[in-house]
Design a protein around this motif. Sequence first.
Motif, PDB file in Angstrom:
ATOM      1  N   ALA A  42      71.796  -9.688   0.269  1.00 18.07           N
ATOM      2  CA  ALA A  42      71.159  -8.216  -0.165  1.00 18.07           C
ATOM      3  C   ALA A  42      69.566  -8.704  -0.777  1.00 18.07           C
ATOM      4  O   ALA A  42      68.673  -7.893  -0.242  1.00 18.07           O
ATOM      5  N   LEU A  43      69.434  -9.492  -1.516  1.00 15.21           N
ATOM      6  CA  LEU A  43      68.330  -9.706  -2.053  1.00 15.21           C
ATOM      7  C   LEU A  43      67.425 -10.247  -1.168  1.00 15.21           C
ATOM      8  O   LEU A  43      66.216  -9.852  -1.207  1.00 15.21           O
ATOM      9  N   ILE A  44      67.868 -11.084   0.058  1.00 20.24           N
ATOM     10  CA  ILE A  44      66.796 -11.475   0.893  1.00 20.24           C
ATOM     11  C   ILE A  44      66.341 -10.252   1.665  1.00 20.24           C
ATOM     12  O   ILE A  44      65.449 -10.437   1.960  1.00 20.24           O
ATOM     13  N   MET A  45      67.258  -9.581   2.132  1.00 19.58           N
ATOM     14  CA  MET A  45      67.183  -8.263   2.750  1.00 19.58           C
ATOM     15  C   MET A  45      66.055  -7.486   2.212  1.00 19.58           C
ATOM     16  O   MET A  45      65.000  -6.836   2.934  1.00 19.58           O
ATOM     17  N   ALA A  46      66.218  -7.331   0.766  1.00 14.14           N
ATOM     18  CA  ALA A  46      65.241  -6.514   0.013  1.00 14.14           C
ATOM     19  C   ALA A  46      63.808  -7.123   0.075  1.00 14.14           C
ATOM     20  O   ALA A  46      62.835  -6.513  -0.106  1.00 14.14           O
ATOM     21  N   THR A  47      63.875  -8.591   0.138  1.00 13.37           N
ATOM     22  CA  THR A  47      62.683  -9.474   0.096  1.00 13.37           C
ATOM     23  C   THR A  47      61.832  -9.037   1.369  1.00 13.37           C
ATOM     24  O   THR A  47      60.737  -8.814   1.248  1.00 13.37           O
ATOM     25  N   PHE A  48      62.532  -9.137   2.465  1.00 14.55           N
ATOM     26  CA  PHE A  48      61.821  -8.837   3.614  1.00 14.55           C
ATOM     27  C   PHE A  48      61.298  -7.338   3.662  1.00 14.55           C
ATOM     28  O   PHE A  48      59.981  -7.277   4.067  1.00 14.55           O
ATOM     29  N   ASP A  49      61.889  -6.540   3.197  1.00 21.35           N
ATOM     30  CA  ASP A  49      61.462  -5.091   3.163  1.00 21.35           C
ATOM     31  C   ASP A  49      60.252  -4.769   2.354  1.00 21.35           C
ATOM     32  O   ASP A  49      59.246  -4.406   2.487  1.00 21.35           O
ATOM     33  N   GLU A  56      56.743  -3.770   3.075  1.00 23.71           N
ATOM     34  CA  GLU A  56      55.924  -2.611   2.221  1.00 23.71           C
ATOM     35  C   GLU A  56      54.343  -2.979   1.555  1.00 23.71           C
ATOM     36  O   GLU A  56      53.315  -2.309   1.595  1.00 23.71           O
ATOM     37  N   LEU A  57      54.393  -4.217   1.163  1.00 26.32           N
ATOM     38  CA  LEU A  57      53.095  -4.643   0.221  1.00 26.32           C
ATOM     39  C   LEU A  57      52.062  -5.410   1.244  1.00 26.32           C
ATOM     40  O   LEU A  57      51.304  -5.801   0.607  1.00 26.32           O
ATOM     41  N   ASP A  58      52.365  -5.358   2.219  1.00 26.20           N
ATOM     42  CA  ASP A  58      51.436  -6.122   3.422  1.00 26.20           C
ATOM     43  C   ASP A  58      50.161  -5.548   2.968  1.00 26.20           C
ATOM     44  O   ASP A  58      49.899  -4.294   3.202  1.00 26.20           O
ATOM     45  N   THR A  64      54.406 -14.501   3.396  1.00 25.20           N
ATOM     46  CA  THR A  64      55.014 -13.505   2.753  1.00 25.20           C
ATOM     47  C   THR A  64      56.348 -13.134   3.538  1.00 25.20           C
ATOM     48  O   THR A  64      56.119 -13.392   4.924  1.00 25.20           O
ATOM     49  N   GLY A  65      57.332 -12.598   2.993  1.00 22.02           N
ATOM     50  CA  GLY A  65      58.768 -12.113   3.947  1.00 22.02           C
ATOM     51  C   GLY A  65      59.323 -13.124   4.558  1.00 22.02           C
ATOM     52  O   GLY A  65      59.957 -13.148   5.555  1.00 22.02           O
ATOM     53  N   ARG A  66      59.133 -14.325   3.730  1.00 22.46           N
ATOM     54  CA  ARG A  66      59.947 -15.571   4.488  1.00 22.46           C
ATOM     55  C   ARG A  66      61.073 -15.889   3.505  1.00 22.46           C
ATOM     56  O   ARG A  66      61.362 -15.426   2.438  1.00 22.46           O
ATOM     57  N   TYR A  67      62.298 -16.761   4.262  1.00 25.42           N
ATOM     58  CA  TYR A  67      63.237 -17.153   3.500  1.00 25.42           C
ATOM     59  C   TYR A  67      62.789 -18.708   3.489  1.00 25.42           C
ATOM     60  O   TYR A  67      63.044 -19.404   4.610  1.00 25.42           O
ATOM     61  N   PHE A  68      62.855 -19.431   2.446  1.00 24.89           N
ATOM     62  CA  PHE A  68      62.999 -20.986   2.302  1.00 24.89           C
ATOM     63  C   PHE A  68      64.323 -21.688   1.829  1.00 24.89           C
ATOM     64  O   PHE A  68      64.902 -21.285   1.147  1.00 24.89           O
ATOM     65  N   ASP A  69      64.801 -22.837   2.490  1.00 28.82           N
ATOM     66  CA  ASP A  69      65.697 -23.576   2.150  1.00 28.82           C
ATOM     67  C   ASP A  69      64.975 -24.677   1.394  1.00 28.82           C
ATOM     68  O   ASP A  69      64.486 -25.611   2.274  1.00 28.82           O
ATOM     69  N   GLN A  70      64.681 -24.689   0.274  1.00 30.07           N
ATOM     70  CA  GLN A  70      63.843 -25.568  -0.666  1.00 30.07           C
ATOM     71  C   GLN A  70      62.512 -25.625   0.085  1.00 30.07           C
ATOM     72  O   GLN A  70      61.905 -24.491  -0.117  1.00 30.07           O
ATOM     73  N   GLU A 120      68.654  -1.852  11.128  1.00 38.23           N
ATOM     74  CA  GLU A 120      69.401  -1.024  10.604  1.00 38.23           C
ATOM     75  C   GLU A 120      70.193  -1.140   9.441  1.00 38.23           C
ATOM     76  O   GLU A 120      70.322  -0.459   8.558  1.00 38.23           O
ATOM     77  N   ALA A 121      70.890  -2.362   9.306  1.00 37.35           N
ATOM     78  CA  ALA A 121      71.275  -2.772   8.093  1.00 37.35           C
ATOM     79  C   ALA A 121      70.447  -3.023   6.915  1.00 37.35           C
ATOM     80  O   ALA A 121      70.811  -2.436   5.838  1.00 37.35           O
ATOM     81  N   ARG A 122      69.211  -3.292   7.205  1.00 37.13           N
ATOM     82  CA  ARG A 122      68.223  -3.276   5.973  1.00 37.13           C
ATOM     83  C   ARG A 122      68.016  -2.068   5.659  1.00 37.13           C
ATOM     84  O   ARG A 122      67.767  -1.501   4.441  1.00 37.13           O
ATOM     85  N   ARG A 123      67.908  -1.054   6.619  1.00 30.36           N
ATOM     86  CA  ARG A 123      67.540   0.244   6.285  1.00 30.36           C
ATOM     87  C   ARG A 123      68.670   0.655   5.525  1.00 30.36           C
ATOM     88  O   ARG A 123      68.551   1.766   4.444  1.00 30.36           O
TER      89      ARG A 123
END
Length: 269
Positions: free
Chosen positions: A169-176, A180-182, A233-239, A253-256
Motif C-alpha cells: 500500500a505504501l508503494i502504491m501511494a508512492t506512485f500516486d 500528483e507532484l510531477d 520519481t515514482g520508482r521502487y528500488f531494491d537497494q 484501478e487498485a491504486r484508485r
Amino acid sequence: MNQHTTLVTGATQGLGLGIALDLAARGRTVLLHGRDRTRLDAVAAQMRGAAPEATVRTYLADLDQVHALTAHIRESEPRLDALVNNAVAGGGPDPRVRRFSRQGHELRFAVNHLAPYALARGLLPLLTDSAPARIVNVASMGQEAIDFDDVMLERAYEGLRAYCRSKLALIMATFDLAEELDGTGVTVNALHPAHLMDTSGVRAYGLTPVTTVDEGVRPTVRLLLDPELETTTGRYFDQFTDTRAHEQAYDTEARRRLMVLTRALCGES
C-alpha cells in the motif's frame, strides 16, 4: 550544507538511527522523530557528540498524532528538504495477535501506510516551498496483494501478511503521490533497503538477521542525496536497483480504490 534539512521518522533505533547518524556525519540538519522522550533525547545527544557540526532537533509524537506533528514542524522549521518515512510496525512478536491504532485501524496498515501518507501530505507545503525536495518511503521486498474486501485483515489474520500488504500500500501511494507532484520539484520514491537487517523488529518476529543496518542505510541515503537522482520519481528500488514492485502496484484501478480509502481514513474531504 548544514541548511539541508531532513526529517527521519522512527529515528531512535535500527535503520532510522543509522540514516540519522549518516546525515549528521555529513553536517546536515537532522530532525529526529520518536515516540519515547528518553530514547529520543539519548539519540540526539549521541549525534551531537559524534557530529558537533550537525544541527539536531527532535520531535516527540506517536504516529497517531500526525496532524499535530505536521503542524508543529511547519510552524518550527524554515525549510524541509527531505522526508524519510521509516517508522514501522513489523510482524510483531506474536503474529496471531491483531492490534489496532488509536483510530481503530489495523496497526500495521495504520503505521506503515496511513501515517506516512498523512505525514507527507501534511508536510507538502513546506517541502514544495523548499524544492527541490525528496520523499523516501521505506518499503520492503515483502509485498502481498491487498484484498479490498478485507483491507484490515479481519479474516485469517497474520502479522507478516498484514505487514506485506501495508508495505505494498505504501508503494502504491508512492506512485500516486509522485504523479500528483510531477513538476513541483518534489520527488517521491520507495525502496527495499536491505534483506532482514539486524534490527529489533526482525529479531522480535523470530527471524535471523542476514544483513547489517549499514547495508540498508547506504541505498536509502543515496535516494536522499545523489544528485543523479534529483529528478527520479515514482520508482521502487531494491537497494540500489530500480526495479518492479508487486504487480498490483501498477493496477490503476487498485491504486484508485486504495487512494479513495486512504483519503477517507485520513480524514480528507
